[in-house]
Design an enzyme around this catalytic site. Structure first.
Site, PDB file in Angstrom:
ATOM      1  N   GLU A   1       0.844  -1.196   0.000  1.00 48.48           N
ATOM      2  CA  GLU A   1       0.000   0.000   0.000  1.00 48.48           C
ATOM      3  C   GLU A   1       0.885   1.253   0.000  1.00 48.48           C
ATOM      4  O   GLU A   1       0.507   2.295  -0.526  1.00 48.48           O
ATOM      5  CB  GLU A   1      -0.956   0.013   1.203  1.00 48.48           C
ATOM      6  CG  GLU A   1      -2.162   0.909   0.971  1.00 48.48           C
ATOM      7  CD  GLU A   1      -3.207   0.840   2.066  1.00 48.48           C
ATOM      8  OE1 GLU A   1      -2.843   0.841   3.244  1.00 48.48           O
ATOM      9  OE2 GLU A   1      -4.405   0.805   1.734  1.00 48.48           O
TER      10      GLU A   1
ATOM     11  N   HIS B   1       5.682 -27.362   2.044  1.00 47.39           N
ATOM     12  CA  HIS B   1       4.882 -28.488   1.556  1.00 47.39           C
ATOM     13  C   HIS B   1       3.783 -28.029   0.615  1.00 47.39           C
ATOM     14  O   HIS B   1       2.864 -28.775   0.311  1.00 47.39           O
ATOM     15  CB  HIS B   1       4.292 -29.250   2.746  1.00 47.39           C
ATOM     16  CG  HIS B   1       5.366 -29.842   3.595  1.00 47.39           C
ATOM     17  ND1 HIS B   1       5.789 -31.146   3.448  1.00 47.39           N
ATOM     18  CD2 HIS B   1       6.145 -29.288   4.553  1.00 47.39           C
ATOM     19  CE1 HIS B   1       6.780 -31.377   4.304  1.00 47.39           C
ATOM     20  NE2 HIS B   1       7.009 -30.260   4.979  1.00 47.39           N
TER      21      HIS B   1
ATOM     22  N   LYS C   1     -14.098   1.898  -3.953  1.00 45.70           N
ATOM     23  CA  LYS C   1     -15.032   2.345  -2.913  1.00 45.70           C
ATOM     24  C   LYS C   1     -16.127   3.193  -3.536  1.00 45.70           C
ATOM     25  O   LYS C   1     -17.313   3.051  -3.229  1.00 45.70           O
ATOM     26  CB  LYS C   1     -14.306   3.238  -1.894  1.00 45.70           C
ATOM     27  CG  LYS C   1     -13.434   2.540  -0.900  1.00 45.70           C
ATOM     28  CD  LYS C   1     -13.068   3.567   0.186  1.00 45.70           C
ATOM     29  CE  LYS C   1     -11.760   3.250   0.867  1.00 45.70           C
ATOM     30  NZ  LYS C   1     -11.272   4.332   1.723  1.00 45.70           N
TER      31      LYS C   1
HETATM   32  C1  G6Q Z   1      -3.741   2.418   5.778  1.00 44.44           C
HETATM   33  C2  G6Q Z   1      -4.943   2.669   5.024  1.00 44.44           C
HETATM   34  C3  G6Q Z   1      -6.110   1.798   5.373  1.00 44.44           C
HETATM   35  C4  G6Q Z   1      -6.878   2.240   6.616  1.00 44.44           C
HETATM   36  C5  G6Q Z   1      -8.240   1.556   6.594  1.00 44.44           C
HETATM   37  C6  G6Q Z   1      -9.063   1.891   7.804  1.00 44.44           C
HETATM   38  O1  G6Q Z   1      -2.737   3.056   5.679  1.00 44.44           O
HETATM   39  O2  G6Q Z   1      -5.232   4.005   5.062  1.00 44.44           O
HETATM   40  O3  G6Q Z   1      -5.784   0.444   5.523  1.00 44.44           O
HETATM   41  O4  G6Q Z   1      -6.168   1.946   7.765  1.00 44.44           O
HETATM   42  O5  G6Q Z   1      -8.929   1.906   5.428  1.00 44.44           O
HETATM   43  O6  G6Q Z   1      -9.256   3.265   7.898  1.00 44.44           O
HETATM   44  P1  G6Q Z   1      -9.907   3.886   9.185  1.00 44.44           P
HETATM   45  O7  G6Q Z   1      -8.992   3.617  10.331  1.00 44.44           O
HETATM   46  O8  G6Q Z   1     -10.063   5.346   8.910  1.00 44.44           O
HETATM   47  O9  G6Q Z   1     -11.220   3.193   9.382  1.00 44.44           O
END
Ligand code: G6Q
Length: 561
Positions: free
Chosen positions: A362, A393, A521
């Site tokens: 990410e 395995h 999203k």
């Molecule tokens: C991490 C990302 C992502 C985030 C989640 C949850 O660096 O931004 O994994 O942590 O989308 O986001 P919230 O904590 O805002 O719910």
């Protein structure tokens, strides 16, 4: 402290150090690791190091001292040290979101100044740590009671991505340090089967729900949190005053938390200078503190801090995160290896690959440079992994004899916490044997001699010989730690965080945003409305329309075949 922006650099592939490495690589491509070891008896001594309780052997990589020197030149040319210092100094190095990147401040000792916009944030960090200490001690001791007077027995962390993966991984990694009478659960998936299965296991009167969401607007988490709240209120006679003993929140969004009905006293804050995937050190680690106790949680932070100090002070040539980053770049951009396998040889670290997957992919799964230009070189490799010996395995066949070369990071722990010594020697033997096999391989002569000794005829040998050859020359790193403890786990995670940051600098990309997760999203919102509507509209391509139509036919007839 750097008050002015660093001068912009030429594209990575046109830099002098990169071109020198490219030149050197035409020669290095012909090396075999076996020969590199044979010609340098002290290779292990010169290509291994220790820092913050971790030992790294990087000698089984396809490189020599000259390669390392050239890679360090590249790091200098790309201003790795200056950019590292800019991060620690609170500069807004997350350029696209105009944010500082200060997760390192979360693990700094009390009174060590960390300045952001002219303000010392150490006090705020430690105020939240004090709150975590007080709260976790109440839950652990049984002083924190549910609405009917029962002590808490179950803790459910509801969060996703950075608000889930760290606590979930630490939960299995630090199992040995866990409170004996508390059970921990993690709900992350938007799929109702996740929350449904968890709620079926817990008693509303003795369960604490931690809603972990930096934004408090993430659809997955909010849906899970609301379904849980409804379930809870059904059991608590709809009395919302009872929520206070059972719901706490970790977030930077106070207004939304209050709207949800959580008492602001039960809110643990963190800040926009902590990225989600770097947030396990913040209040997001609350469930870890409850599980292992505040003292052990402090040791986890101290382990990470020890790695921070090493990262900040060690010269490039003996700086563990920088070396790991440079070796990764050598593998990716010069030798052309497109993936990295992480193999923890410790069952309790089985969730580490998933955690590192988010951290690296990410952060660096990007192809636009900081200046907005498309990069003309590969960036983050695909990271995957599985605990040893299970991996051996399953798909290690491909790693040994497949057409792609896949570098491996082995991670092993020298002292186990169980009393089954034979298991442990067998585990370590397997770990070391795998890296040896990847490195050496087995050539035609060795296969031939082995089969001959077994009495196999020459005719049979020539038939099967090609199948039994291992080309070897497959690189790996091996990380060792004495024992798996909060302190070594902290150091290990910080090591990979800094490696990730350095690679982002080398590739000239922003490791701290994640716009790539937005499009899906956005589209999901419309599709969900279409799925819920009675009327059928066709707004997409024929595939998406067709899938929506099939799902609607099933959803609206309410039949399960
Ligand atoms: C991490 C990302 C992502 C985030 C989640 C949850 O660096 O931004 O994994 O942590 O989308 O986001 P919230 O904590 O805002 O719910």
């Amino acid at each position: 402290m750097h008050s002015s922006p660093l001068p912009s650099l030429p594209s990575l592939t046109t830099s002098a150090a990169f071109l020198a490495l490219q030149d050197h690589c035409t020669e290095a491509k012909n090396w075999h690791l076996r020969d590199l070891f044979a010609s340098a008896p002290t290779r292990f001594e010169t290509m291994s190091m220790q820092a913050a309780g971790l030992f790294l052997d990087y000698s089984k990589n396809r490189l020599n001292q000259k390669t390392l020197q050239l890679l360090c030149n590249l790091a200098r040319e790309r201003q790795v040290e200056a950019k590292r210092d800019a991060m620690f100094a609170g500069e807004k190095i997350n350029l696209t979101e105009h944010r500082a990147v200060l997760h390192t401040a979360l693990r700094a000792p009390r009174n060590q100044a960390f300045v952001l916009d002219g303000q010392d944030i150490n006090h705020d960090v430690h105020a939240v740590l004090d709150q975590i200490k007080a709260f976790s001690e109440k839950v652990r001791s049984g002083a924190w009671r549910g609405y009917s007077g029962k002590a808490i027995t179950d803790i459910v962390n509801i969060g996703i991505g950075g608000s889930d993966l760290g606590p979930k991984m630490a939960h299995s990694a630090l199992r040995e340090f866990a409170h004996p009478n508390l059970n921990f659960h993690f709900v992350s998936n938007i799929d109702g089967h996740d929350v449904d299965a968890t709620l079926a296991k817990v008693d509303p009167e003795s369960t604490l729900f931690i809603i972990a969401s930096k934004t408090f607007t993430t659809q997955d988490t909010m849906l899970n949190a609301h379904s849980t709240r409804n379930w809870f209120l059904r059991h608590a006679d709809g009395d919302t005053s009872k929520l206070a003993q059972h719901f706490v929140a970790i977030s930077s969004n106070q207004a939304e938390i209050q709207r949800f009905g959580i008492d602001p006293k039960n809110m643990f804050v963190f800040w926009d200078w902590v990225g989600g995937r770097y947030s396990v050190w913040s209040a997001i680690g609350l469930s870890i503190a409850i599980m292992i106790g505040f003292e052990a949680f402090s040791a986890f932070l101290a382990g990470a801090h020890a790695m921070d100090v090493h990262f900040q002070t060690a010269p490039l040539e003996s700086n563990m995160p920088i070396l790991l980053a440079l070796i990764g770049l050598w593998n990716r951009n010069f030798l052309g290896y497109a993936s990295l396998f992480v193999a923890p040889y410790h069952q309790d670290l089985r969730r580490l690959p998933a955690y590192l997957q988010q951290l690296e992919m990410e952060s660096n799964g990007k192809s636009v440079a900081n200046d907005g230009r498309q990069v003309n070189y590969p960036t983050c490799p695909i990271l995957w992994g599985e605990a040893g010996s299970n991996n051996q395995h399953a798909y290690f066949q491909l790693l040994h004899q497949g057409g792609d070369i896949i570098p491996v990071d082995f991670i092993a722990v020298l002292k186990p916490s169980h009393h089954l010594p034979q298991h442990h020697t067998a585990l370590l033997a397997n770990c070391f044997a795998q890296s040896e096999a990847f490195m050496r391989g087995k050539n035609a002569q060795e296969v031939h001699d082995e089969l001959q000794q077994q009495g196999v005829s020459e005719q049979e040998i020539s038939k099967f010989l090609p199948h039994k050859i291992f080309a070897g020359n497959r690189p790996s790193n091996t990380l060792l730690m004495d024992a798996l403890t909060p302190i070594t786990l902290g150091a290990l995670l910080a090591l990979y965080e800094h490696k990730t940051m350095v690679q982002g600098v080398l590739w000239g990309i922003n490791s701290f945003d994640q716009y790539g997760v937005e499009l899906g999203k956005q589209l999901a919102k419309n599709i969900q409305m279409e799925l819920e509507a009675q009327a059928h509209t066709e707004r997409h391509d024929s595939s998406t329309n067709g899938l929506i139509a099939r799902a609607k036919a099933s959803l609206h007839t309410n039949t399960i075949k």
